[in-house]
Design a protein around this motif. Sequence first.
Motif, PDB file in Angstrom:
ATOM      1  N   ARG A  20      38.839   2.715 -53.468  1.00  0.00           N
ATOM      2  CA  ARG A  20      39.521   1.690 -53.860  1.00  0.00           C
ATOM      3  C   ARG A  20      39.723   1.816 -55.391  1.00  0.00           C
ATOM      4  NH1 ARG A  20      37.876  -1.372 -49.576  1.00  0.00           N
ATOM      5  NH2 ARG A  20      36.177  -2.567 -50.889  1.00  0.00           N
ATOM      6  N   LEU A  21      39.036   2.520 -56.228  1.00  0.00           N
ATOM      7  CA  LEU A  21      39.106   2.587 -57.656  1.00  0.00           C
ATOM      8  C   LEU A  21      40.113   3.646 -57.977  1.00  0.00           C
ATOM      9  CD1 LEU A  21      35.170   3.199 -58.404  1.00  0.00           C
ATOM     10  CD2 LEU A  21      36.541   1.002 -58.488  1.00  0.00           C
ATOM     11  N   ASN A  22      40.702   3.395 -59.061  1.00  0.00           N
ATOM     12  CA  ASN A  22      41.906   4.087 -59.647  1.00  0.00           C
ATOM     13  C   ASN A  22      41.454   5.573 -59.907  1.00  0.00           C
ATOM     14  OD1 ASN A  22      44.640   4.456 -60.572  1.00  0.00           O
ATOM     15  ND2 ASN A  22      43.567   4.337 -62.671  1.00  0.00           N
ATOM     16  N   GLY A  23      42.214   6.157 -59.275  1.00  0.00           N
ATOM     17  CA  GLY A  23      41.909   7.865 -59.653  1.00  0.00           C
ATOM     18  C   GLY A  23      40.826   8.409 -58.770  1.00  0.00           C
ATOM     19  N   VAL A  24      40.347   7.644 -57.907  1.00  0.00           N
ATOM     20  CA  VAL A  24      39.192   8.517 -57.016  1.00  0.00           C
ATOM     21  C   VAL A  24      39.826   8.729 -55.586  1.00  0.00           C
ATOM     22  CG1 VAL A  24      36.910   7.924 -55.708  1.00  0.00           C
ATOM     23  CG2 VAL A  24      37.444   7.129 -58.198  1.00  0.00           C
ATOM     24  N   HIS A  25      39.979  10.147 -55.157  1.00  0.00           N
ATOM     25  CA  HIS A  25      40.344  10.671 -53.978  1.00  0.00           C
ATOM     26  C   HIS A  25      39.537  11.031 -52.852  1.00  0.00           C
ATOM     27  CE1 HIS A  25      43.683  11.132 -57.120  1.00  0.00           C
ATOM     28  NE2 HIS A  25      42.881  11.850 -57.728  1.00  0.00           N
ATOM     29  N   GLY A  26      38.199  11.128 -53.306  1.00  0.00           N
ATOM     30  CA  GLY A  26      37.267  11.542 -52.403  1.00  0.00           C
ATOM     31  C   GLY A  26      35.733  11.168 -52.693  1.00  0.00           C
ATOM     32  N   TYR A  46      35.451  12.946 -56.084  1.00  0.00           N
ATOM     33  CA  TYR A  46      36.641  13.767 -56.536  1.00  0.00           C
ATOM     34  C   TYR A  46      37.429  12.714 -57.178  1.00  0.00           C
ATOM     35  CZ  TYR A  46      34.508  17.372 -53.672  1.00  0.00           C
ATOM     36  OH  TYR A  46      33.885  18.288 -53.140  1.00  0.00           O
ATOM     37  N   ALA A  47      37.957  13.009 -58.425  1.00  0.00           N
ATOM     38  CA  ALA A  47      38.580  11.726 -59.235  1.00  0.00           C
ATOM     39  C   ALA A  47      39.436  12.634 -60.460  1.00  0.00           C
ATOM     40  CB  ALA A  47      37.565  11.001 -59.994  1.00  0.00           C
ATOM     41  N   ASP A  48      40.441  12.069 -60.867  1.00  0.00           N
ATOM     42  CA  ASP A  48      41.270  12.504 -61.732  1.00  0.00           C
ATOM     43  C   ASP A  48      41.345  11.620 -63.079  1.00  0.00           C
ATOM     44  OD1 ASP A  48      43.049  10.526 -61.124  1.00  0.00           O
ATOM     45  OD2 ASP A  48      44.447  11.991 -60.489  1.00  0.00           O
ATOM     46  N   THR A  49      40.668  10.544 -63.222  1.00  0.00           N
ATOM     47  CA  THR A  49      40.534   9.742 -64.112  1.00  0.00           C
ATOM     48  C   THR A  49      39.215   9.208 -64.382  1.00  0.00           C
ATOM     49  OG1 THR A  49      41.001   7.900 -62.927  1.00  0.00           O
ATOM     50  CG2 THR A  49      43.032   8.793 -63.645  1.00  0.00           C
ATOM     51  N   SER A  61      31.673  20.747 -68.333  1.00  0.00           N
ATOM     52  CA  SER A  61      32.171  21.998 -67.556  1.00  0.00           C
ATOM     53  C   SER A  61      33.723  21.652 -67.133  1.00  0.00           C
ATOM     54  CB  SER A  61      31.636  22.330 -66.314  1.00  0.00           C
ATOM     55  OG  SER A  61      31.696  21.408 -65.396  1.00  0.00           O
ATOM     56  N   PRO A  62      34.579  22.812 -66.758  1.00  0.00           N
ATOM     57  CA  PRO A  62      35.803  22.424 -66.473  1.00  0.00           C
ATOM     58  C   PRO A  62      35.967  21.757 -65.187  1.00  0.00           C
ATOM     59  CG  PRO A  62      35.388  24.817 -66.371  1.00  0.00           C
ATOM     60  CD  PRO A  62      34.239  24.298 -66.863  1.00  0.00           C
ATOM     61  N   ARG A  63      35.015  21.843 -64.273  1.00  0.00           N
ATOM     62  CA  ARG A  63      35.074  21.290 -63.055  1.00  0.00           C
ATOM     63  C   ARG A  63      34.406  19.990 -62.872  1.00  0.00           C
ATOM     64  NH1 ARG A  63      33.433  26.254 -58.944  1.00  0.00           N
ATOM     65  NH2 ARG A  63      35.224  27.665 -59.396  1.00  0.00           N
ATOM     66  N   THR A  64      33.213  19.863 -63.710  1.00  0.00           N
ATOM     67  CA  THR A  64      32.695  18.402 -63.793  1.00  0.00           C
ATOM     68  C   THR A  64      32.377  17.962 -64.816  1.00  0.00           C
ATOM     69  OG1 THR A  64      30.238  19.491 -63.648  1.00  0.00           O
ATOM     70  CG2 THR A  64      31.039  19.315 -61.668  1.00  0.00           C
ATOM     71  N   THR A  65      32.192  16.711 -65.097  1.00  0.00           N
ATOM     72  CA  THR A  65      32.044  15.985 -66.315  1.00  0.00           C
ATOM     73  C   THR A  65      31.221  15.043 -66.144  1.00  0.00           C
ATOM     74  OG1 THR A  65      33.482  14.811 -67.800  1.00  0.00           O
ATOM     75  CG2 THR A  65      34.041  14.076 -65.597  1.00  0.00           C
ATOM     76  N   ALA A  66      30.723  14.124 -67.393  1.00  0.00           N
ATOM     77  CA  ALA A  66      29.583  12.988 -67.440  1.00  0.00           C
ATOM     78  C   ALA A  66      30.132  12.068 -66.625  1.00  0.00           C
ATOM     79  CB  ALA A  66      29.339  12.840 -68.898  1.00  0.00           C
ATOM     80  N   LEU A  67      29.140  11.432 -66.019  1.00  0.00           N
ATOM     81  CA  LEU A  67      29.611  10.069 -65.111  1.00  0.00           C
ATOM     82  C   LEU A  67      29.773   8.723 -65.920  1.00  0.00           C
ATOM     83  CD1 LEU A  67      26.959  10.572 -62.350  1.00  0.00           C
ATOM     84  CD2 LEU A  67      29.340  11.272 -62.141  1.00  0.00           C
ATOM     85  N   PRO A  68      30.677   7.902 -65.432  1.00  0.00           N
ATOM     86  CA  PRO A  68      31.181   6.651 -65.965  1.00  0.00           C
ATOM     87  C   PRO A  68      29.686   5.962 -65.776  1.00  0.00           C
ATOM     88  CG  PRO A  68      33.014   7.330 -64.670  1.00  0.00           C
ATOM     89  CD  PRO A  68      31.663   8.366 -64.483  1.00  0.00           C
ATOM     90  N   ILE A  81      30.590  13.921 -60.697  1.00  0.00           N
ATOM     91  CA  ILE A  81      31.951  13.462 -60.476  1.00  0.00           C
ATOM     92  C   ILE A  81      32.539  15.190 -60.750  1.00  0.00           C
ATOM     93  CG2 ILE A  81      32.342  13.064 -62.835  1.00  0.00           C
ATOM     94  CD1 ILE A  81      34.230  10.791 -61.761  1.00  0.00           C
ATOM     95  N   VAL A  82      33.575  15.269 -59.617  1.00  0.00           N
ATOM     96  CA  VAL A  82      34.400  16.644 -59.738  1.00  0.00           C
ATOM     97  C   VAL A  82      35.676  16.264 -59.957  1.00  0.00           C
ATOM     98  CG1 VAL A  82      35.058  18.604 -58.372  1.00  0.00           C
ATOM     99  CG2 VAL A  82      32.686  17.755 -58.010  1.00  0.00           C
ATOM    100  N   ARG A  83      36.322  16.811 -61.258  1.00  0.00           N
ATOM    101  CA  ARG A  83      37.706  16.364 -61.532  1.00  0.00           C
ATOM    102  C   ARG A  83      38.543  17.008 -60.783  1.00  0.00           C
ATOM    103  NH1 ARG A  83      38.453  16.224 -68.057  1.00  0.00           N
ATOM    104  NH2 ARG A  83      40.332  15.160 -67.431  1.00  0.00           N
ATOM    105  N   SER A  84      39.517  16.315 -60.186  1.00  0.00           N
ATOM    106  CA  SER A  84      40.450  16.902 -59.210  1.00  0.00           C
ATOM    107  C   SER A  84      41.563  16.442 -59.156  1.00  0.00           C
ATOM    108  CB  SER A  84      40.001  16.982 -57.817  1.00  0.00           C
ATOM    109  OG  SER A  84      40.836  17.267 -56.860  1.00  0.00           O
ATOM    110  N   PRO A  85      42.821  16.826 -59.159  1.00  0.00           N
ATOM    111  CA  PRO A  85      44.176  16.132 -58.766  1.00  0.00           C
ATOM    112  C   PRO A  85      44.091  15.459 -57.696  1.00  0.00           C
ATOM    113  CG  PRO A  85      44.456  18.249 -58.814  1.00  0.00           C
ATOM    114  CD  PRO A  85      43.183  18.180 -59.251  1.00  0.00           C
TER     115      PRO A  85
END
Length: 371
Positions: A20-26, A46-49, A61-68, A81-85
Amino acid sequence: MASFRRAYLLKQRIAGKMLRLNGVHGVGVGLRDPKHPKRGAAIIVYADTLSKAAAAKKNKSPRTTALPRYLKPRAGVPFRIVRSPRFCKRSGNGPSTRFTRRIRPVVAGYSVGTSDSSGTAGLIVSDASGCERLILSNNHVLVNNNTRRFSATVQPGGADGGTVPKDRIGQLDRFVKLSRKRANYLDAATAKPLRRSLLRPAYAVFGIVPGHVRSYKVGDRLKKVGRTTGVVTGTVESIHTDVQVDYGDYSNLGTITFKNQSVIRGKRPVSLEGDSGSVWLTSKGNLAAAVNFAGSENGMLSISYPIEWFMQVFGTRAAKPASGRLLRAQRGKSNRFICIRPLPAKLVKSLRPITASPRPLRRHATAKKAP
């Protein structure tokens, strides 16, 4: 080091809220560090924001990023967290390829669909007796808008020039209805051919599929042929993954939830428009493993469910080839947390397929009859 059991149990508790969080897809379960599997499991998001604090971190890295901050480790289980559209269904009108042409008899890997759209014929399967041959694909590839209305099956699909009656090879047989309100588990349908000889138990490029696996695990390498992306390979990045998939105006579904899916990553796009229904095979042995039905908008991630689920729900198996033998389903690993699991009997019963209408509901005297 977190175990897959702990990661799975945590995912079960938090996935609904996180989606239910904004930008989280999986939200699923995978490796904390894919390059070092011995470091154990993690919750994969899996999130884009991302939060501003996370986006400002260096050396990501281009695929993963630091966690909120709200994703700090819990119960000894880390988050990655894996950045994904966003994720969306994958029928449509992608660019023409060698797999969009007309082919008779039909084999897996080629364009198929309704007169309006195209997907992929994932596998040629048979009923338990082995007498009847069917095309395995997705609901949104073979079904008339998620209803039991009669739907002609054409090869190639409508987006590739297939028309009725010229290219009709059969019609919708059975399907699992997709739901906006309840969690979904598989996007699945079968088509019955006009004649048994119209289907050949073979798979484009790879040949005979001698059976399927009942289980696979994180890190396994797979391969497939899809109508749009063609021959591709991928690695199982996460399992037990709850995802939200955008179906757009198909049956007015909008974005719906699927539970316990597998996310398979490619080094190049593996799930683009027209690839819905394509079936992942094991890298060795050509055993069917998973059914692709959706993907990230950039195509780098395939959202798939275990083909064992399809076989359970539809009571089918890989069709026996004219020559060669059909293997029994391979069990694979026994660890039920690091591997995908069969559907419980109660859930299989609740997912009972709907039988489609055998003929158009309305006929007009001037209408042309399909062959």
